[in-house]
Every structure is written in structure tokens, then in C-alpha cells.
Design a protein around this motif. Structure first.
Motif, PDB file in Angstrom:
ATOM      1  N   HIS A 112       0.850  -1.193   0.000  1.00 18.21           N
ATOM      2  CA  HIS A 112       0.000   0.000   0.000  1.00 18.21           C
ATOM      3  C   HIS A 112       0.890   1.250   0.000  1.00 18.21           C
ATOM      4  CE1 HIS A 112      -3.887   1.800   0.142  1.00 18.21           C
ATOM      5  NE2 HIS A 112      -4.466   0.625   0.355  1.00 18.21           N
ATOM      6  N   GLN A 132      -5.106   8.062  -1.178  1.00 18.00           N
ATOM      7  CA  GLN A 132      -4.658   6.766  -1.698  1.00 18.00           C
ATOM      8  C   GLN A 132      -5.825   5.778  -1.751  1.00 18.00           C
ATOM      9  OE1 GLN A 132      -2.390   4.097   1.119  1.00 18.00           O
ATOM     10  NE2 GLN A 132      -2.067   6.007   2.177  1.00 18.00           N
ATOM     11  N   ALA A 244      -3.672   1.122  -7.928  1.00 14.63           N
ATOM     12  CA  ALA A 244      -3.357  -0.310  -8.068  1.00 14.63           C
ATOM     13  C   ALA A 244      -2.987  -0.733  -9.478  1.00 14.63           C
ATOM     14  CB  ALA A 244      -4.492  -1.201  -7.541  1.00 14.63           C
ATOM     15  N   LYS A 303      -2.839  -4.765  -9.491  1.00 17.64           N
ATOM     16  CA  LYS A 303      -2.186  -5.707  -8.580  1.00 17.64           C
ATOM     17  C   LYS A 303      -3.212  -6.242  -7.567  1.00 17.64           C
ATOM     18  CE  LYS A 303      -0.613  -2.165  -5.307  1.00 17.64           C
ATOM     19  NZ  LYS A 303       0.514  -1.258  -4.995  1.00 17.64           N
ATOM     20  N   THR A 305      -5.106  -6.714  -4.092  1.00 21.73           N
ATOM     21  CA  THR A 305      -5.374  -5.791  -2.972  1.00 21.73           C
ATOM     22  C   THR A 305      -4.313  -5.968  -1.886  1.00 21.73           C
ATOM     23  OG1 THR A 305      -7.636  -6.500  -3.359  1.00 21.73           O
ATOM     24  CG2 THR A 305      -7.285  -4.991  -1.520  1.00 21.73           C
ATOM     25  N   SER A 307      -4.475  -4.718   1.299  1.00 16.11           N
ATOM     26  CA  SER A 307      -5.046  -4.911   2.645  1.00 16.11           C
ATOM     27  C   SER A 307      -5.632  -6.311   2.724  1.00 16.11           C
ATOM     28  CB  SER A 307      -6.160  -3.898   2.899  1.00 16.11           C
ATOM     29  OG  SER A 307      -5.708  -2.618   2.595  1.00 16.11           O
ATOM     30  N   HIS A 330     -12.518  -4.580   2.628  1.00 16.57           N
ATOM     31  CA  HIS A 330     -11.666  -4.378   1.455  1.00 16.57           C
ATOM     32  C   HIS A 330     -12.131  -5.245   0.297  1.00 16.57           C
ATOM     33  CE1 HIS A 330      -8.851  -1.903   3.671  1.00 16.57           C
ATOM     34  NE2 HIS A 330      -9.042  -2.740   4.678  1.00 16.57           N
ATOM     35  N   ASP A 331     -11.789  -4.824  -0.897  1.00 18.96           N
ATOM     36  CA  ASP A 331     -12.102  -5.615  -2.098  1.00 18.96           C
ATOM     37  C   ASP A 331     -11.090  -6.761  -2.209  1.00 18.96           C
ATOM     38  OD1 ASP A 331     -12.681  -2.485  -3.243  1.00 18.96           O
ATOM     39  OD2 ASP A 331     -14.147  -4.019  -3.762  1.00 18.96           O
TER      40      ASP A 331
HETATM   41  C1  FMN Z   1     -11.760   0.313  -7.311  1.00 21.80           C
HETATM   42  C2  FMN Z   1     -10.574   0.113  -6.402  1.00 21.80           C
HETATM   43  C3  FMN Z   1     -10.780  -0.332  -5.099  1.00 21.80           C
HETATM   44  C4  FMN Z   1      -9.705  -0.517  -4.225  1.00 21.80           C
HETATM   45  N1  FMN Z   1      -9.928  -1.009  -2.984  1.00 21.80           N
HETATM   46  C5  FMN Z   1      -8.865  -1.299  -2.192  1.00 21.80           C
HETATM   47  C6  FMN Z   1      -9.071  -1.919  -0.919  1.00 21.80           C
HETATM   48  O1  FMN Z   1     -10.196  -2.223  -0.529  1.00 21.80           O
HETATM   49  N2  FMN Z   1      -7.970  -2.176  -0.172  1.00 21.80           N
HETATM   50  C7  FMN Z   1      -6.689  -1.898  -0.583  1.00 21.80           C
HETATM   51  O2  FMN Z   1      -5.725  -2.182   0.115  1.00 21.80           O
HETATM   52  N3  FMN Z   1      -6.480  -1.306  -1.778  1.00 21.80           N
HETATM   53  C8  FMN Z   1      -7.524  -0.996  -2.583  1.00 21.80           C
HETATM   54  N4  FMN Z   1      -7.295  -0.416  -3.804  1.00 21.80           N
HETATM   55  C9  FMN Z   1      -5.909  -0.114  -4.210  1.00 21.80           C
HETATM   56  C10 FMN Z   1      -5.288   1.025  -3.464  1.00 21.80           C
HETATM   57  O3  FMN Z   1      -6.068   2.191  -3.531  1.00 21.80           O
HETATM   58  C11 FMN Z   1      -3.867   1.284  -4.032  1.00 21.80           C
HETATM   59  O4  FMN Z   1      -3.150   0.089  -4.068  1.00 21.80           O
HETATM   60  C12 FMN Z   1      -3.111   2.287  -3.197  1.00 21.80           C
HETATM   61  O5  FMN Z   1      -3.619   3.582  -3.401  1.00 21.80           O
HETATM   62  C13 FMN Z   1      -1.622   2.345  -3.555  1.00 21.80           C
HETATM   63  O6  FMN Z   1      -1.429   2.818  -4.841  1.00 21.80           O
HETATM   64  P1  FMN Z   1      -0.781   1.941  -6.007  1.00 21.80           P
HETATM   65  O7  FMN Z   1      -1.286   0.551  -5.843  1.00 21.80           O
HETATM   66  O8  FMN Z   1      -1.260   2.570  -7.264  1.00 21.80           O
HETATM   67  O9  FMN Z   1       0.710   2.000  -5.842  1.00 21.80           O
HETATM   68  C14 FMN Z   1      -8.377  -0.212  -4.684  1.00 21.80           C
HETATM   69  C15 FMN Z   1      -8.176   0.243  -6.001  1.00 21.80           C
HETATM   70  C16 FMN Z   1      -9.260   0.410  -6.855  1.00 21.80           C
HETATM   71  C17 FMN Z   1      -9.033   0.884  -8.260  1.00 21.80           C
END
Ligand code: FMN
Length: 376
Positions: A112, A132, A244, A303, A305, A307, A330-331
Motif C-alpha cells: 500500500h 490513496q 493499483a 495488482k 489488494t 489490505s 476491502h475488495d
Molecule cells: C476500485 C478500487 C478499489 C480498491 N480497494 C482497495 C481496498 O479495498 N484495499 C486496498 O488495500 N487497496 C484498494 N485499492 C488499491 C489502493 O487504492 C492502491 O493500491 C493504493 O492507493 C496504492 O497505490 P498503487 O497501488 O497505485 O501504488 C483499490 C483500487 C481500486 C481501483
């Protein structure tokens, strides 16, 4: 030093955090006299909304959009239309549970952005991650709904084509299927497999990534500009800006490296209406940064999730080694809800380039060109 805006002629600035009062965006540059009400935007937000199936986060957000500015009822038509002034959209945050996040207040989740936000800014909103958090992506979806109205005749759709190691069979691609299953998957048989697969992933406290494909049909030729205004470069940046996302491909993408030249270059013929017809679309509808008139095709990989329940080794902000296991909502695969987000980003980029092209070039070039005198 602000990086919350994208686009040139169709310019979107988003604001807000997951656990603030509201999120929203301001769209500057939208042409006037386009019919626009909240009902035009809401269906797209409903597709991205959390808590709709057991395969996405159980956070419950109505994601009801309000238009605060930039519209007016046109006396002649009686319709609410855009005025050409900034359109401000706002979505209230209603389901915040800060206590779900207390475990991660001081610890960094591997994968994360906790560490990078902390080390850059010296503080971070740990209650859901602030900017984020993908909550921000709802505002992009709202902007995308308006962008779709700008390019006449464009049909823009997205689908999930891979989840973890499970792929669709492209021969069974059916766009109608995308709206019938909780995965936005175009292959009914794959969607059935995805369900069991993801359930097992979730039960073991893990997560998986995904690949999403976005296709825009009816995009006129000529959008985009060489070198620094390439349509493919802007598309890649827009898709890569989604949380992500770790990879973006246009057309054949990385697979183009394996193709011989005689297979990769899309051969041309004259089609029924005297216009060029391409015999394949490895270019993904873009050559030299400019649209060919073929469907724009982009794929992006998200990538897994970060979390997750499974304990992972990490450090805290005070310099101690520790472990973290993320509870809360979390998703298990963020790729599912990323489909409407990817669609919105492509819609915004195409709308932006449509307006840029109109501004610089004006009317569409008439093709084919007349033969120069003496050459007929
Ligand atoms: C629609 C969507 C839902 C997301 N839900 C989660 C979540 O529930 N838990 C989590 O850890 N990351 C979630 N993410 C990813 C994080 O927001 C992301 O990994 C984080 O901001 C770090 O940025 P990066 O992965 O682009 O480096 C989600 C991303 C998207 C597009």
C-alpha cells in the motif's frame, strides 16, 4: 505544486478523501448546451458503487451525485444543459468507520502507499488512506459520464478479462454478458469460475489482481497529436493513474514484440463507404499518437489488494519491525470495481482529445484527397 488535475480542454480536478465530508470534482472546458442532469451520471456511479456483491468491499455508500454548478435550464428546450462554465460535482461520504482502520494507524501495509505518503508528507490520513483510497475514483466515474456525452456516436465499454490466473476465452466474448454477472466479465463460463475462485481467495484471507480491457468504438480518426500529445501516451497515463494499476497495454501491447512485421502492421483496404478499412487492429486504434478510426483498445493490469487478513511482515512509523493483518472492509480483487473507472478515464481522455482536435483542426478532413491535376 498540485497534481489533482488532468486533461487540457476537458479538464478534470478531483478533490476529497475517503473519510472527509465529501468527494467531488470540477470539470472545466465542457462545451455548452449539452443536456445534463444527475440522472445522466448516477447509473455509472451505481456500477462502481461498493457493497453490491460479496466480491467487493462491504462499505455501503449511496454515491449519490449532486451537480452544484455549470448547468441551467434552457428556455427553448426546457432541458437542463451545460452552460460552458465549470461543472462542480459532489458525492457525500456516508459510511465511514474510522475504527476499522485503527490497526494500521502506525503500521505500513506492504504493497500500500502508507509508507510513501508518510515519508513524503510527514503525516497521512490513516482512516482509509485519504487520497490513496480508491474512493476518489468515484469522482472520475462522474466526470467520465459527462465526457461520454462529448464525442458523438462513441460507444465505450469495459470488461474484466482476467482475475488472478483465471482468464476468459475470447471466443466467448459477449458484451451483453458484462452486465449480467458481478465481475463485468464478457464470458459467462469464465464468470462462473471467477466466483468460486475469488470466494476461495477471500476465505484464505488473500487477494488477487486482474486485467481489464476498455474498448471505445466510434472514435473518429485524427484525435491525438504527435510526440507530446500522443493519444496513446495520454491514455496510458490516465489508466496508470488509477490506484493499483501496474501495467497498461494498447492494442497488441507487449505481445506485439513477438509478432513479425507482416503480422503486426494492420493492412489496409477500402471499405464499403469508400473509407479506409483495416484488416486487423494490433495498433489498438492509434498510429503515431493519432486515432485511426478503428476501436481504441487498451488493457490495464491491477495488482492484488494490499489490505489482506494474512499477517505480513512490516515496520511502523517509529522504526520498529512488526506484523500486520488488515481487517476491515476491502475488495478481495480491486479489478472488479476498476472496470467503470477505466471506462471513465478513457472517456475523459477521448473527450479531451476530441475538443483539442476541434480547437486546432476544426472540421474533419475529407478523405480521400482529390488527385492533384495531371495525376488522374
Ligand atoms: C476500485 C478500487 C478499489 C480498491 N480497494 C482497495 C481496498 O479495498 N484495499 C486496498 O488495500 N487497496 C484498494 N485499492 C488499491 C489502493 O487504492 C492502491 O493500491 C493504493 O492507493 C496504492 O497505490 P498503487 O497501488 O497505485 O501504488 C483499490 C483500487 C481500486 C481501483
Amino acid at each position: 505544486m498540485s497534481f489533482n488535475t488532468f486533461g487540457h480542454s476537458f479538464r478534470v480536478t478531483t478533490f476529497g478523501e475517503s473519510h472527509g465530508a465529501a468527494i467531488g470534482c470540477v470539470i472545466d472546458g465542457c462545451p455548452p448546451r449539452i443536456a445534463l442532469t444527475e440522472a445522466d451520471i448516477q447509473p455509472y456511479l451505481d456500477r462502481r458503487r461498493p457493497g453490491q456483491s460479496r466480491f467487493t468491499t462491504q462499505r455501503q455508500e449511496a454515491d449519490a451525485v449532486k451537480i452544484l454548478s455549470g448547468v441551467f435550464v434552457d428556455e427553448t428546450s426546457g432541458q437542463q444543459v451545460t452552460t460552458g462554465t465549470p461543472i462542480a460535482l459532489v458525492i457525500e461520504n456516508v459510511d465511514q468507520r474510522s475504527k476499522d482502520y485503527s490497526d494500521i494507524k502506525d503500521k505500513y501495509r506492504p504493497g500500500h502507499a502508507d509508507y510513501t505518503y508518510d515519508v513524503k508528507y510527514g503525516l497521512r490520513d490513516y482512516r482509509g488512506g485519504g487520497r490513496q483510497s480508491a474512493r476518489e475514483t468515484a469522482t472520475r466515474v462522474a466526470a467520465g459520464a459527462i465526457a461520454r456525452k462529448i464525442v458523438p456516436g462513441m460507444q465505450l465499454r469495459g470488461a474484466l478479462v482476467q482475475i488472478g490466473a483465471e482468464r476468459i476465452d475470447r471466443r466467448r466474448w459477449d458484451w451483453a454478458e458484462v452486465e449480467r454477472n458481478p465481475f463485468f466479465c464478457p464470458d459467462a463460463q469464465a464468470a462462473a469460475r471467477f466466483g468460486d475462485y475469488l470466494e476461495a481467495v477471500r476465505k484464505r484471507g488473500s487477494s488477487v489482481g486482474a486485467v481489464i480491457e476498455i474498448v471505445a468504438e466510434g472514435v473518429p480518426p485524427g484525435l491525438g497529436a504527435p510526440i507530446y500529445g500522443k493519444l496513446d501516451a495520454d491514455l496510458a497515463a490516465a489508466l496508470m493513474s488509477i490506484n493499483a494499476v501496474k501495467g497498461v497495454e494498447i492494442g497488441a501491447g507487449f505481445a506485439a514484440a513477438e509478432l513479425p512485421g507482416e503480422e503486426n502492421g494492420d493492412e489496409m483496404r477500402i471499405g464499403n463507404e469508400g473509407q479506409p478499412m483495416f484488416l486487423s487492429n494490433n495498433a489498438g486504434g492509434i498510429l503515431g499518437g493519432i486515432s485511426t478510426g478503428q476501436p481504441l483498445v487498451a488493457r490495464f493490469a491491477v495488482k492484488p489488494t494490499s489490505s489482506i487478513l494474512t499477517p505480513r511482515r512490516t515496520v511502523d512509523r517509529y522504526g520498529n519491525e512488526t506484523e500486520i493483518s488488515t481487517t476491515g472492509r476491502h475488495d478481495p480483487c480491486v479489478g472488479i470495481r476498476a472496470v467503470p473507472v477505466g471506462e471513465a478515464m478513457m472517456a475523459c481522455v477521448v473527450a479531451d482529445h476530441y475538443l483539442r482536435h476541434r480547437g486546432q483542426v476544426g472540421q474533419a478532413t475529407a478523405w480521400p484527397f482529390p488527385q492533384p491535376p495531371g495525376k488522374a
